[in-house]
Design an enzyme around this catalytic site. Sequence first.
Site, mmCIF file in Angstrom:
data_model
loop_
_atom_site.group_PDB
_atom_site.id
_atom_site.type_symbol
_atom_site.label_atom_id
_atom_site.label_comp_id
_atom_site.label_asym_id
_atom_site.label_seq_id
_atom_site.Cartn_x
_atom_site.Cartn_y
_atom_site.Cartn_z
ATOM 1 C CB SER A 1 16.333 -6.642 6.995
ATOM 2 O OG SER A 1 15.156 -7.166 6.698
ATOM 3 C CD GLU A 37 13.975 -3.324 11.450
ATOM 4 O OE1 GLU A 37 13.145 -2.869 10.511
ATOM 5 O OE2 GLU A 37 14.291 -4.651 11.152
ATOM 6 C CG HIS A 75 13.293 -2.474 6.743
ATOM 7 N ND1 HIS A 75 13.366 -3.293 7.920
ATOM 8 C CD2 HIS A 75 13.781 -3.252 5.736
ATOM 9 C CE1 HIS A 75 13.692 -4.461 7.815
ATOM 10 N NE2 HIS A 75 14.120 -4.637 6.560
#
Length: 304
Positions: A109, A202, A272
């Site tokens: 992330s 992502e 995620h």
Amino acid sequence: MRPTPLQKGDSVGIVALACKVDFEMLKPSIELMQEIWGLNVVIGESVMSAYHQFAGTDDVRTEDFQLMLDNPEIKAIFSARGGYGSSRLLDSIDFTDFQKSPKWVVGFSDITAVLSHIHLLDIESLHATMPKLFLQEGGEESLESLRKVLFGEALNYEVNIHEMNRLGMAKGQLIGGNLAILSHITGSKSDINYDGKILFLEDVNEYLYSLDRMMIQLKRSGKLKNLAGLIVGHFSDCQDNDVPFGKTANEIIQEAVSTYNFPVCYGFPVGHEPENWAMPVGREVILEVKNDGVFLKDVNKIQN
């Protein structure tokens, strides 16, 4: 350069490079690392700190990360969680000792910025689940994939076919992570060269038009045209406006790379979601997108 694989008895550190974290939530993960993985876990000051949304001030988080990087006894560093804030630290970190004695740095992330910065040093790092998420339901395979890479087992992934896949084989260094962060660091000291690389992407909780804007940015800046291959992971909880954008996240990406010929796979378990397999950034890998599945393996594994 690949950091030395972990062994039982090694010391590893946990820091919080971005948002603050509830230490109580980390205790089961720390126990797992100690009792099952056989590691000695060192907790950084930032894990216990808070400054507004951050895990302490920039100075606290910078000093914490620096201490872990410089400590020769620490063989891996885990960011407790993501959120936002790791890119605020990077220009203040001295990687000199780290370059002399590389160690695993683990996160995903927001930590994509850190992994990309480390890639510029020609050192592998790990895009993988973080201690806050180690024991989430459905994440068992993700955690095991992290353990395997950390302890030196070869990368050997196989996933099901997806109707949008573009077939082919690619060889190159694995790079990537969170699309928003990759867009954010473009033009900065942490920006990386995508040419000849296998990129994985992502994201979470982004508006569809924003995903399109970020993909167009990557395309217009020349990041996509010379890729060896593309891996599309989870794009979770995408948002839309009252007037629909008209495309899904996968369709947005498909359109952005439609004029290129490299292989593309969709639905890869990275991002995620509980299924977030460990991806060693900087590793030389082979991606095969076939009619019977998608295969991602170490180059050496293929050749042996």
